[in-house]
Structures are given as C-alpha cells and as structure tokens.
Design a protein around this motif. Structure first.
Motif, PDB file in Angstrom:
ATOM      1  N   ILE A 205       0.836  -1.196   0.000  1.00 20.24           N
ATOM      2  CA  ILE A 205       0.000   0.000   0.000  1.00 20.24           C
ATOM      3  C   ILE A 205       0.879   1.257   0.000  1.00 20.24           C
ATOM      4  CG2 ILE A 205      -1.665   1.343   1.351  1.00 20.24           C
ATOM      5  CD1 ILE A 205      -2.772  -1.130  -0.185  1.00 20.24           C
ATOM      6  N   PHE A 206       1.966   1.240   0.785  1.00 16.74           N
ATOM      7  CA  PHE A 206       2.865   2.389   0.775  1.00 16.74           C
ATOM      8  C   PHE A 206       3.435   2.594  -0.630  1.00 16.74           C
ATOM      9  CE2 PHE A 206       6.858   4.635   1.251  1.00 16.74           C
ATOM     10  CZ  PHE A 206       6.536   5.640   2.151  1.00 16.74           C
ATOM     11  N   GLY A 207       3.893   1.500  -1.263  1.00 17.79           N
ATOM     12  CA  GLY A 207       4.430   1.612  -2.612  1.00 17.79           C
ATOM     13  C   GLY A 207       3.409   2.135  -3.604  1.00 17.79           C
ATOM     14  N   ALA A 208       2.156   1.713  -3.438  1.00 17.81           N
ATOM     15  CA  ALA A 208       1.090   2.183  -4.332  1.00 17.81           C
ATOM     16  C   ALA A 208       0.801   3.664  -4.116  1.00 17.81           C
ATOM     17  CB  ALA A 208      -0.165   1.350  -4.108  1.00 17.81           C
ATOM     18  N   MET A 209       0.880   4.111  -2.868  1.00 18.28           N
ATOM     19  CA  MET A 209       0.679   5.543  -2.603  1.00 18.28           C
ATOM     20  C   MET A 209       1.787   6.365  -3.257  1.00 18.28           C
ATOM     21  SD  MET A 209      -0.793   5.781   1.328  1.00 18.28           S
ATOM     22  CE  MET A 209       0.623   5.003   2.117  1.00 18.28           C
ATOM     23  N   VAL A 210       3.002   5.838  -3.236  1.00 20.24           N
ATOM     24  CA  VAL A 210       4.116   6.508  -3.919  1.00 20.24           C
ATOM     25  C   VAL A 210       3.876   6.525  -5.426  1.00 20.24           C
ATOM     26  CG1 VAL A 210       6.591   6.388  -4.443  1.00 20.24           C
ATOM     27  CG2 VAL A 210       5.781   5.914  -2.118  1.00 20.24           C
ATOM     28  N   TYR A 211       3.510   5.376  -5.971  1.00 25.26           N
ATOM     29  CA  TYR A 211       3.302   5.203  -7.410  1.00 25.26           C
ATOM     30  C   TYR A 211       2.214   6.137  -7.933  1.00 25.26           C
ATOM     31  CZ  TYR A 211       2.000   2.620 -11.696  1.00 25.26           C
ATOM     32  OH  TYR A 211       1.689   2.248 -12.983  1.00 25.26           O
ATOM     33  N   ASN A 212       1.103   6.233  -7.201  1.00 23.64           N
ATOM     34  CA  ASN A 212      -0.025   7.044  -7.664  1.00 23.64           C
ATOM     35  C   ASN A 212       0.159   8.535  -7.402  1.00 23.64           C
ATOM     36  OD1 ASN A 212      -2.575   5.254  -8.531  1.00 23.64           O
ATOM     37  ND2 ASN A 212      -1.399   4.142  -6.993  1.00 23.64           N
ATOM     38  N   GLY A 213       0.991   8.867  -6.420  1.00 22.33           N
ATOM     39  CA  GLY A 213       1.188  10.280  -6.127  1.00 22.33           C
ATOM     40  C   GLY A 213       2.393  10.900  -6.806  1.00 22.33           C
ATOM     41  N   CYS A 214       3.487  10.143  -6.875  1.00 18.73           N
ATOM     42  CA  CYS A 214       4.751  10.708  -7.369  1.00 18.73           C
ATOM     43  C   CYS A 214       5.071  10.301  -8.802  1.00 18.73           C
ATOM     44  CB  CYS A 214       5.900  10.276  -6.459  1.00 18.73           C
ATOM     45  SG  CYS A 214       5.645  10.700  -4.716  1.00 18.73           S
ATOM     46  N   GLY A 215       4.371   9.278  -9.319  1.00 22.17           N
ATOM     47  CA  GLY A 215       4.603   8.850 -10.693  1.00 22.17           C
ATOM     48  C   GLY A 215       5.980   8.244 -10.887  1.00 22.17           C
ATOM     49  N   PRO A 216       6.504   8.340 -12.119  1.00 27.58           N
ATOM     50  CA  PRO A 216       7.797   7.705 -12.424  1.00 27.58           C
ATOM     51  C   PRO A 216       9.008   8.499 -11.931  1.00 27.58           C
ATOM     52  CG  PRO A 216       6.948   8.799 -14.369  1.00 27.58           C
ATOM     53  CD  PRO A 216       5.885   8.942 -13.311  1.00 27.58           C
ATOM     54  N   ASN A 217       8.777   9.693 -11.421  1.00 26.93           N
ATOM     55  CA  ASN A 217       9.886  10.566 -11.036  1.00 26.93           C
ATOM     56  C   ASN A 217      10.406  10.258  -9.628  1.00 26.93           C
ATOM     57  OD1 ASN A 217      11.728  12.732 -11.342  1.00 26.93           O
ATOM     58  ND2 ASN A 217      10.350  14.093 -10.200  1.00 26.93           N
ATOM     59  N   VAL A 218      10.602   8.976  -9.336  1.00 26.55           N
ATOM     60  CA  VAL A 218      11.083   8.547  -8.019  1.00 26.55           C
ATOM     61  C   VAL A 218      12.446   7.882  -8.194  1.00 26.55           C
ATOM     62  CG1 VAL A 218      10.665   7.076  -6.016  1.00 26.55           C
ATOM     63  CG2 VAL A 218       8.748   8.232  -7.133  1.00 26.55           C
ATOM     64  N   LEU A 219      13.413   8.329  -7.423  1.00 28.26           N
ATOM     65  CA  LEU A 219      14.728   7.707  -7.439  1.00 28.26           C
ATOM     66  C   LEU A 219      14.708   6.514  -6.492  1.00 28.26           C
ATOM     67  CD1 LEU A 219      17.677   7.727  -8.364  1.00 28.26           C
ATOM     68  CD2 LEU A 219      18.184   9.303  -6.474  1.00 28.26           C
ATOM     69  N   LYS A 220      14.667   5.308  -7.045  1.00 27.26           N
ATOM     70  CA  LYS A 220      14.603   4.083  -6.234  1.00 27.26           C
ATOM     71  C   LYS A 220      16.027   3.561  -6.018  1.00 27.26           C
ATOM     72  CE  LYS A 220      11.540   1.889  -8.862  1.00 27.26           C
ATOM     73  NZ  LYS A 220      11.018   2.964  -9.744  1.00 27.26           N
ATOM     74  N   ILE A 221      16.419   3.481  -4.763  1.00 23.44           N
ATOM     75  CA  ILE A 221      17.756   3.027  -4.380  1.00 23.44           C
ATOM     76  C   ILE A 221      17.624   1.667  -3.705  1.00 23.44           C
ATOM     77  CG2 ILE A 221      19.868   3.596  -3.134  1.00 23.44           C
ATOM     78  CD1 ILE A 221      19.053   5.683  -5.241  1.00 23.44           C
ATOM     79  N   THR A 222      18.345   0.672  -4.222  1.00 21.03           N
ATOM     80  CA  THR A 222      18.304  -0.651  -3.598  1.00 21.03           C
ATOM     81  C   THR A 222      19.110  -0.641  -2.307  1.00 21.03           C
ATOM     82  OG1 THR A 222      18.108  -1.719  -5.757  1.00 21.03           O
ATOM     83  CG2 THR A 222      18.811  -3.103  -3.914  1.00 21.03           C
ATOM     84  N   GLU A 223      18.495  -1.081  -1.232  1.00 19.17           N
ATOM     85  CA  GLU A 223      19.134  -1.072   0.078  1.00 19.17           C
ATOM     86  C   GLU A 223      20.347  -2.003   0.132  1.00 19.17           C
ATOM     87  OE1 GLU A 223      16.564  -4.511   2.383  1.00 19.17           O
ATOM     88  OE2 GLU A 223      15.695  -2.524   2.176  1.00 19.17           O
ATOM     89  N   ASP A 224      21.233  -1.729   1.067  1.00 17.76           N
ATOM     90  CA  ASP A 224      22.381  -2.605   1.334  1.00 17.76           C
ATOM     91  C   ASP A 224      21.991  -3.546   2.469  1.00 17.76           C
ATOM     92  OD1 ASP A 224      24.741  -3.858   1.976  1.00 17.76           O
ATOM     93  OD2 ASP A 224      25.942  -2.020   2.093  1.00 17.76           O
ATOM     94  N   ASP A 225      21.649  -4.788   2.140  1.00 17.85           N
ATOM     95  CA  ASP A 225      21.156  -5.722   3.149  1.00 17.85           C
ATOM     96  C   ASP A 225      22.217  -6.124   4.166  1.00 17.85           C
ATOM     97  OD1 ASP A 225      18.426  -6.013   2.717  1.00 17.85           O
ATOM     98  OD2 ASP A 225      18.720  -7.421   1.075  1.00 17.85           O
ATOM     99  N   SER A 226      23.482  -5.868   3.870  1.00 22.27           N
ATOM    100  CA  SER A 226      24.522  -6.170   4.856  1.00 22.27           C
ATOM    101  C   SER A 226      24.493  -5.176   6.016  1.00 22.27           C
ATOM    102  CB  SER A 226      25.902  -6.159   4.196  1.00 22.27           C
ATOM    103  OG  SER A 226      26.292  -4.841   3.832  1.00 22.27           O
TER     104      SER A 226
END
Length: 248
Positions: A205-226
């Motif tokens: 739901i959080f991701g969908a709120m981002v998707y519907n509000g901010c559109g494609p202009n989101v800088l997605k950074i993959t976390e460092d799981d270490s």
C-alpha cells in the motif's frame, strides 16, 4: 639572602610553567581544533554529523508486546516515533481505534498521512519493523548522499506488484517491510487517498501511494542488506534473536 630569594622565585616560576604545560597537554587529549583555532572536547564515538530532529524520524509500528525499551537504548532511540493503537507512554503516533494484523494497511496509510501533515520540517524518514535493526553509519551515509534532493528518494528492496484486482496497485513497486527510507520530497507528492478492494500488504500500500502520487519521477535506491538485520543480528562475537517470543 637576596640570592636565595631569587633562586626560590626562579624555581616557583619554572614549576608554574611546567604545570601550565601539563594542563595544556591534558586538555588537548581527546580534542579537535575549531576553525578559529580553539580546542573543543569530542567524546568517544561522537561525530560532527550526528543526526538532528530535523534530519531524521524513525517510524516503528508496534503492539502492546513490543519491547520499546530495547529500541530506545539503541542509536535510533532519540529519533524513534512508535505507531500504535493504544494509549500509554510508549505510544507516539496513534492510528486506528484498534488495529490487528489484518488492518496494518490502514495503519500504514494513517501514519503516512501524519508524517505528511505534521513533520514538514524533517528531511528523512525510516520505517522499521519491531524485529529489525539498521546500521547507523549506513543511514548517515544515505542522508549525506541524498540530502538536498528535490527528487523523491525511496530506499528499500523493491518488489513489483502485479495486482490484477486493483489498478491503483498494479505495476507499482514496494519495499520489503523490515526497512524503507525516504525523503521529504517523496512525502510531498505521495497520495494517501488511494482506494482499493480487499485487505492488502501494508508495504504494498505504501508503494502504491508513492506510485499514484509521485509517478515515475522517483529515485529508487536498492538497500544494502549487509547493513540491515531482520529477525536475527549476527556479527563477530554477537548473535541476537530479534524476533518476537513465541508466547507473544
């Protein structure tokens, strides 16, 4: 007699100079120098880049069995805002009259809306599960790297949502629930009013709120799981079970 007095004064002066030098030497131990040239004491473990209340908020959804004392004694304790559905000293943000695992999606919409409306002065936010830990230096590095970005920043381990029953969710990306981090620009555009059918994963739901509000202009950074520990912390001579007790 005069010679003896002069000799005594010389010894006193020399002793005074020695004591002054000794005090100066002790004062400089554990210090750094200001740009003005004055020494300043720096305690062990201190950094000039410590977080402030304007730079970071850590949000943690909890229940009445969550050991908040454990987290308040971690580095993130000073920035921790618990999200709960009960009254008490451990409750910081109150959402829903009484929530359950089945209504975590509504709790997520609730605390996101509170952050959006009431924490406009804060630059970065972390959502952390109550069975997870994150490395302080890693968080500091992310803040230093992405501070000042006008573009929405979303840091997590992303999953593509293919929800054929809800167009507002379908095609969005959402983060693994244990940890996600985002900046103020993302909250400025996020849409907390999305409508969907059925109960859905709260992080989706959080991701969908981002998707519907901010559109494609989101800088997605993959976390460092270490740098993030979920359910178990293990490093060098430490192995700690972070998961909830079976009787809770």
């Amino acid at each position: 007699m005069l010679i003896q007095i002069k000799s005594l004064n010389v010894r006193n002066i020399a002793l005074a100079l020695f004591l002054c030098l000794l005090i100066a030497e002790l004062t400089f131990v554990g210090t750094s120098i200001h740009s003005e040239g004055r020494p300043r004491f720096i305690p062990y473990g201190y950094s000039r880049h410590e977080f402030t209340n304007d730079s970071l908020v850590v949000v943690m959804p909890i229940n009445e069995n969550t050991d908040t004392q454990f987290y308040r004694n971690q580095w993130l304790g000073d920035y921790l805002h618990t999200v709960c559905d009960f009254d008490g000293p451990d409750c910081s943000l109150s959402c829903n009259a009484k929530s359950t695992y089945e209504t975590l999606d509504k709790k997520t919409m609730c605390f996101t809306n509170i952050l959006k409306q009431e924490f406009k002065h804060v630059n970065f936010f972390i959502k952390l599960d109550d069975d997870a830990l994150v490395d302080k230096e890693y968080v500091r590095d992310m803040i230093e790297k992405y501070k000042g970005y006008n573009q929405p920043v979303y840091i997590s381990d992303f999953i593509l949502n293919l929800d054929g029953h809800n167009p507002v969710l379908n095609g969005s990306y959402y983060g693994n629930g244990k940890f996600y981090m985002f900046n103020r620009a993302l909250l400025d555009c996020i849409n907390t009013e999305i409508k969907y059918k059925g109960r859905r994963n709260e992080d989706a739901i959080f991701g969908a709120m981002v998707y519907n509000g901010c559109g494609p202009n989101v800088l997605k950074i993959t976390e460092d799981d270490s740098k993030i520990w979920h359910k178990q912390y293990e490093n060098k001579n430490k192995k700690i079970d972070l998961s909830a007790l079976t009787n809770h």
